[in-house]
Design an enzyme around this catalytic site. Sequence first.
Site, PDB file in Angstrom:
ATOM      1  CB  SER A  75       7.865  -2.978  -0.738  1.00 50.47           C
ATOM      2  OG  SER A  75       7.552  -2.155  -1.819  1.00 50.47           O
ATOM      3  CB  THR A 129       4.149  -6.607  -0.883  1.00 52.08           C
ATOM      4  OG1 THR A 129       4.860  -5.415  -1.226  1.00 52.08           O
ATOM      5  CG2 THR A 129       2.776  -6.267  -0.352  1.00 52.08           C
TER       6      THR A 129
HETATM    7 ZN    ZN Z   1       9.517   0.098  -5.211  1.00 53.13          ZN
END
Ligand code: ZN
Length: 365
Positions: A75, A129
């Site tokens: 991510s 994120t």
């Molecule tokens: Zn993941």
Amino acid sequence: MRYLFFPLTLLLCFTLNVPAFAQQPPNVILLIGDGMGVPQVSSAFYFGEGTPHFQRFTKIGLVKTNSVSNKVTDSAAAATAIATGVRSYNRAISVSPDTVAVPTILEQLREEYGYRTGLVSLTSITHATPACFYAHVADRDQHEDIAAHLVGSGVDFFAGGGLDYFRRRSDGRDLYRELAAQGYRLDSLQLSAADPDRKNGYLLAPESLPSKVEGRGDFLPDAARMGLDYLSHQEAPFFFMVEGSYIDWAGHAENDTMLIREVADFDKTLGILLDYVEEHPNTLLIVTADHETGGVSLAKSYHSQVVFGQRKEIPDEVAVSFNSNQHSAELVPIFAKGAGEDHFPGIYQNNEIFTRLLRAVRTEQ
Ligand SMILES: [Zn+2]
């Protein structure tokens, strides 16, 4: 000469594209489904009630997600590519492969055009994120450093978990108090009404919020609606990133019920954002994923008993099946709606999302 002056000014205004003739740059909403590949989106069409909001899009593309270090991204590298336009290594938080900080879309839109900014996540707000939009560190596990970057970021609205990285720190700093001293209205208990004239922060869990199956309720759609209300309260355009984080975790847990319910929650949130775009046409909504998780497919469903050595198919059912409990290298979908939507159909690398976003903002204003 005096008579010539007025038309000459007008002519100059047109040729120089003076801002008085331009409209405000569009609001940008970025909805990220962590771990949401095409199979996850497909689950909304087989397990939900009614038509999924995904079907309201007509501008759709596919995104390649590999990082510079790994064919299968994490991510952090994926969000770095989306947020900065620079592809980096797995675990990087908006730094280049040689660990130099790279400006993010959130930072650029604020500095160049005075955008107000908001972030919503179901994980810690310091998780990879959301972190990639305001922090710059070499490794995603530097949660305390990332939290310190949020304090200096000027983000106007944030909601998620991660209170421990602000209050129970190894360096003894109380970042919660520092945020309050900067004028933030903070809440660590509930999504109470935002103060329209201050910055607002919600840190509602020590680390991550619970998943849907653990009883999260409507946090994601509620926080999305609240963020939109708050950010659209003032004249300035806004950038708003919302992350449905648990689609990824459902893949890691190989939990079909969790996956179906997280995608349904994501789609409900999407409906709110799409309604907003339809009511406010000078807004661009982008929906995408950082990568797929689980190597998921919607395969045939079978009865549990084996009769005469054969499994019997249930013809009107499909089942979510997992190929692994890890991320995959599948292309992920991208959906666009609103001002500048035509920039997004196609098949391209994830860092181009950043370039296309900036292009959309610059050509739509
Ligand atoms: Zn993941």
